[in-house]
Design a protein around this motif. Structure first.
Motif, PDB file in Angstrom:
ATOM      1  N   ALA A   2     -25.297  17.555  33.167  1.00 11.03           N
ATOM      2  CA  ALA A   2     -25.140  18.726  34.038  1.00 11.03           C
ATOM      3  C   ALA A   2     -23.784  18.693  34.736  1.00 11.03           C
ATOM      4  O   ALA A   2     -23.095  19.723  34.825  1.00 11.03           O
ATOM      5  N   ARG A   3     -23.371  17.524  35.208  1.00 13.61           N
ATOM      6  CA  ARG A   3     -22.049  17.400  35.846  1.00 13.61           C
ATOM      7  C   ARG A   3     -20.932  17.703  34.848  1.00 13.61           C
ATOM      8  O   ARG A   3     -19.943  18.354  35.188  1.00 13.61           O
ATOM      9  N   GLU A   4     -21.086  17.232  33.613  1.00  9.83           N
ATOM     10  CA  GLU A   4     -20.084  17.495  32.581  1.00  9.83           C
ATOM     11  C   GLU A   4     -19.994  18.992  32.289  1.00  9.83           C
ATOM     12  O   GLU A   4     -18.898  19.523  32.104  1.00  9.83           O
ATOM     13  N   ASN A  31     -33.222   8.499  31.809  1.00 10.99           N
ATOM     14  CA  ASN A  31     -33.255   9.896  31.372  1.00 10.99           C
ATOM     15  C   ASN A  31     -32.776  10.831  32.483  1.00 10.99           C
ATOM     16  O   ASN A  31     -31.996  11.755  32.235  1.00 10.99           O
ATOM     17  N   ARG A  32     -33.238  10.587  33.696  1.00 16.80           N
ATOM     18  CA  ARG A  32     -32.822  11.419  34.832  1.00 16.80           C
ATOM     19  C   ARG A  32     -31.316  11.308  35.039  1.00 16.80           C
ATOM     20  O   ARG A  32     -30.626  12.312  35.220  1.00 16.80           O
ATOM     21  N   ALA A  33     -30.797  10.092  34.989  1.00 16.96           N
ATOM     22  CA  ALA A  33     -29.360   9.884  35.161  1.00 16.96           C
ATOM     23  C   ALA A  33     -28.569  10.574  34.053  1.00 16.96           C
ATOM     24  O   ALA A  33     -27.509  11.165  34.304  1.00 16.96           O
ATOM     25  N   ARG A  34     -29.076  10.517  32.834  1.00 15.37           N
ATOM     26  CA  ARG A  34     -28.395  11.158  31.705  1.00 15.37           C
ATOM     27  C   ARG A  34     -28.383  12.682  31.878  1.00 15.37           C
ATOM     28  O   ARG A  34     -27.369  13.338  31.622  1.00 15.37           O
ATOM     29  N   VAL A  35     -29.479  13.252  32.315  1.00 11.29           N
ATOM     30  CA  VAL A  35     -29.555  14.698  32.549  1.00 11.29           C
ATOM     31  C   VAL A  35     -28.544  15.102  33.623  1.00 11.29           C
ATOM     32  O   VAL A  35     -27.808  16.096  33.469  1.00 11.29           O
TER      33      VAL A  35
END
Length: 192
Positions: A26-28, A18-22
């Protein structure tokens, strides 16, 4: 790492995903030109609950810090290399150009660099490493007689952040970054 203690705590696999997906979302958003980083919108786009986002990143600044880790590590490495440079003044000039370029390219990184407080212990550790390297560099430059005696590492950070602000409040023309950096470099010299 926990913000209060600085201890590393392992995330459960689902929490890490979940943290990696967030962070990915955010980067996108940043890559698409949206630097608002509204945590509620990020949660929706990442397909996670708002509470999940706030558990990992209690505020926008904490998210910016997490997004800036790699850039901050690069800056610390560059500062350490500059401190080891045989010519302290050359090392200082190279470091300031590097830091200014990164801060102008990445407003989030610039915000983390200029912030007086940190949301994450890891950011505080990197800032302390940066300050040590810049202090070593300034000590060598002072010893060589090429930098004023009354300037400290935190002064250099603030002045550099001032250049970033000045360039962004103008028309963003890169010629001003070079002009302002040259003024800073001249101002760092000992009084004649």
């Amino acid at each position: 790492m926990t913000p209060k203690t600085g201890r590393v705590t392992a995330l459960r696999a689902d929490a890490a995903r979940n943290r990696a997906r967030v962070l990915q979302v955010a980067r996108e958003q940043l890559a698409a030109g949206d630097d608002s980083l509204q945590l509620n919108a990020i949660a929706r786009l990442a397909g996670v609950g708002v509470g999940t986002v706030y558990r990992h990143f209690p505020n926008r600044h904490a998210l910016l810090e997490a997004l800036s880790v790699e850039r901050f590590q690069q800056l610390v490495s560059e500062a350490q290399a500059a401190a080891a440079d045989e010519n302290a003044l050359t090392g200082l000039h190279r470091l300031l150009r590097f830091a200014l370029g990164r801060a102008l390219d990445d407003a989030g990184f610039a915000a983390v660099l200029e912030s007086a407080s940190d949301a994450e212990a890891r950011t505080s550790v990197m800032k302390a490493e940066l300050e040590r390297a810049v202090t070593d560099l300034l000590d060598r430059a002072r010893h060589a007689g090429v930098v004023r005696h009354d300037i400290e590492a935190d002064d250099v950070r603030r002045l550099l952040c001032g250049i970033v602000h000045a360039v962004h409040t103008g028309d963003g023309n890169p010629k001003y970054a070079e002009l302002y950096l040259n003024v800073l470099l001249e101002g760092l010299r000992p009084p004649r």
